[in-house]
Design a protein around this motif. Structure first.
Motif, PDB file in Angstrom:
ATOM      1  N   VAL A  99       0.822  -1.201   0.000  1.00 18.98           N
ATOM      2  CA  VAL A  99       0.000   0.000   0.000  1.00 18.98           C
ATOM      3  C   VAL A  99       0.856   1.251   0.000  1.00 18.98           C
ATOM      4  N   LEU A 100       0.517   2.182  -0.881  1.00 13.57           N
ATOM      5  CA  LEU A 100       1.121   3.519  -0.850  1.00 13.57           C
ATOM      6  C   LEU A 100       0.219   4.398   0.015  1.00 13.57           C
ATOM      7  N   LEU A 101       0.786   4.915   1.122  1.00 18.55           N
ATOM      8  CA  LEU A 101      -0.004   5.706   2.058  1.00 18.55           C
ATOM      9  C   LEU A 101      -0.091   7.159   1.610  1.00 18.55           C
ATOM     10  N   VAL A 102      -1.279   7.749   1.773  1.00 21.03           N
ATOM     11  CA  VAL A 102      -1.437   9.164   1.437  1.00 21.03           C
ATOM     12  C   VAL A 102      -0.770  10.056   2.476  1.00 21.03           C
ATOM     13  N   THR A 103      -0.541   9.518   3.683  1.00 21.28           N
ATOM     14  CA  THR A 103       0.018  10.332   4.761  1.00 21.28           C
ATOM     15  C   THR A 103       1.519  10.516   4.633  1.00 21.28           C
ATOM     16  N   THR A 104       2.197   9.504   4.093  1.00 19.58           N
ATOM     17  CA  THR A 104       3.661   9.546   4.029  1.00 19.58           C
ATOM     18  C   THR A 104       4.209   9.393   2.621  1.00 19.58           C
TER      19      THR A 104
END
Length: 121
Positions: A99-104
């Protein structure tokens, strides 16, 4: 930040079918690979099936022709259709997502809690 929730496990007779589902939620930008792994008692966790974002798939030799992985990218879900189940398919099945996180904006390996599949007469 990301939760993977599996469902669909249970007890089935040899030759039967089950369909596992995995729903991902949280701070998700995109999901690259999604996969199903399994771990039987006393054995190492092994890859069962993998599906890329573009839909390419690969399977363990032991499940080829019996299991089918699919995914719905819009809903961040993955499925594992299991047919012609055998006692040796008995294991805890885990959902995996890259998963590519939107937060980091960093990719993370994420795992579900597992769902038990038991194949027995």
């Amino acid at each position: 930040q990301v939760q993977l929730v599996e469902s669909g496990g249970g007890l089935v007779q040899p030759g039967g079918s089950l369909r596992l589902s995995c729903a991902a939620s949280g701070s998700i930008a995109t999901i690259d690979d999604m996969a199903w792994y399994r771990q039987a008692p006393g054995k190492q966790r092994e890859l069962v099936a993998r599906c890329t974002h573009g839909g390419s798939t690969n399977y363990a030799d032991s499940v080829k022709g019996r299991f089918t992985i699919s995914r719905d990218n819009a809903k961040n879900t993955a499925f594992l259709q299991m047919n012609s189940l055998k006692p040796e398919d008995t294991a805890v099945y885990y959902c995996y997502a890259r998963v590519l996180l939107v937060t980091t904006w960093v990719q993370n390996d994420c795992w579900g809690q597992g769902t038990q599949v038991t194949v027995s007469a």
